[in-house]
Design an enzyme around this catalytic site. Sequence first.
Site, PDB file in Angstrom:
ATOM      1  N   GLY A 282      53.274  -5.785 107.391  1.00  0.00           N
ATOM      2  CA  GLY A 282      54.298  -4.966 106.976  1.00  0.00           C
ATOM      3  C   GLY A 282      54.836  -5.406 105.509  1.00  0.00           C
ATOM      4  O   GLY A 282      55.901  -5.500 105.193  1.00  0.00           O
TER       5      GLY A 282
ATOM      6  N   VAL B 112      50.100  -2.941 113.830  1.00  0.00           N
ATOM      7  CA  VAL B 112      50.402  -4.168 114.592  1.00  0.00           C
ATOM      8  C   VAL B 112      50.614  -3.831 115.984  1.00  0.00           C
ATOM      9  O   VAL B 112      50.457  -4.725 116.751  1.00  0.00           O
ATOM     10  CB  VAL B 112      51.518  -5.094 113.937  1.00  0.00           C
ATOM     11  CG1 VAL B 112      51.263  -5.735 112.443  1.00  0.00           C
ATOM     12  CG2 VAL B 112      52.933  -4.327 114.171  1.00  0.00           C
TER      13      VAL B 112
ATOM     14  N   TYR C 138      66.381  -3.784 120.075  1.00  0.00           N
ATOM     15  CA  TYR C 138      65.880  -4.772 118.973  1.00  0.00           C
ATOM     16  C   TYR C 138      66.238  -6.383 118.965  1.00  0.00           C
ATOM     17  O   TYR C 138      65.344  -7.237 118.885  1.00  0.00           O
ATOM     18  CB  TYR C 138      66.471  -4.287 117.475  1.00  0.00           C
ATOM     19  CG  TYR C 138      66.169  -4.983 116.106  1.00  0.00           C
ATOM     20  CD1 TYR C 138      64.628  -4.769 115.561  1.00  0.00           C
ATOM     21  CD2 TYR C 138      66.890  -5.806 115.763  1.00  0.00           C
ATOM     22  CE1 TYR C 138      64.579  -5.241 114.230  1.00  0.00           C
ATOM     23  CE2 TYR C 138      66.533  -6.340 114.511  1.00  0.00           C
ATOM     24  CZ  TYR C 138      65.412  -6.082 113.729  1.00  0.00           C
ATOM     25  OH  TYR C 138      65.010  -6.867 112.628  1.00  0.00           O
TER      26      TYR C 138
END
Length: 248
Positions: A13, A61, A152
């Site tokens: 990333g 990923v 998250y």
Amino acid sequence: MGKLDNKIAIVTGAGQGIGRGIAEKLAGEGATVVITDIDETSAKETAGAIGGGAIGVRADVTSLESVNDMVQQVLGQFGRLDVLVNNAGWDKASPFVDSDPADWDKVIRINLYGVLNTCKAVLPAMAEQGFGSIVNVASDAGRVGSSGEAVYSGAKGGVIAFTKAIAREMARHQVSANAVCPGPTDTALFASLGGDNPKLRDALTKAIPFRRLAQPSDLANVVAFFASDESSYVTGQTVSVSGGLTMS
């Protein structure tokens, strides 16, 4: 002489934001950096801007097959792999009760499964070499929770626990694993989560003892330490880079 001279480092990333800052720092310390991103154009552009032999490679990923292909390319080209920085991440802010289960899946696949996939691909090679460093970019959300980022927070908490477990498993191979937890950082992702709202930005800044948001370079400096031989006796640790917003 840089403290990462001759090291081969993958940063996931890394096309923009914190990942790009990390890649720039590692290259500046002498590493040959493999910039991976789901956006191949940004990966190659970043690699070109950084120089120092950096290459840009597309990798998703969330796909073990994609990650395996990328790692085999790196091993084929360089013959070894010294550092893996798991930086790729994504979130969509909302109260948990209002959240869409489809978004849960995306958050967990990118933030948690992404780390599992890259480590699965990289750790056997590092174990065979008898050296290596894993640096996982987690989040203070995974340590103390974050309103509007429940799933998250859960995924990043999983990253922290997973990091400690692989640190235990891989220590006999002299492979280290550590986690770096950013606090609020001035990036495009932060802006998309409401950080472009001046009131929110001002409130957050006032809550941080150092009275400023983190810059990508603040995170990159700590990642570079964990990636270097200077931290060769440090493993299984979690470090917050938050200007004092969280302390424990």
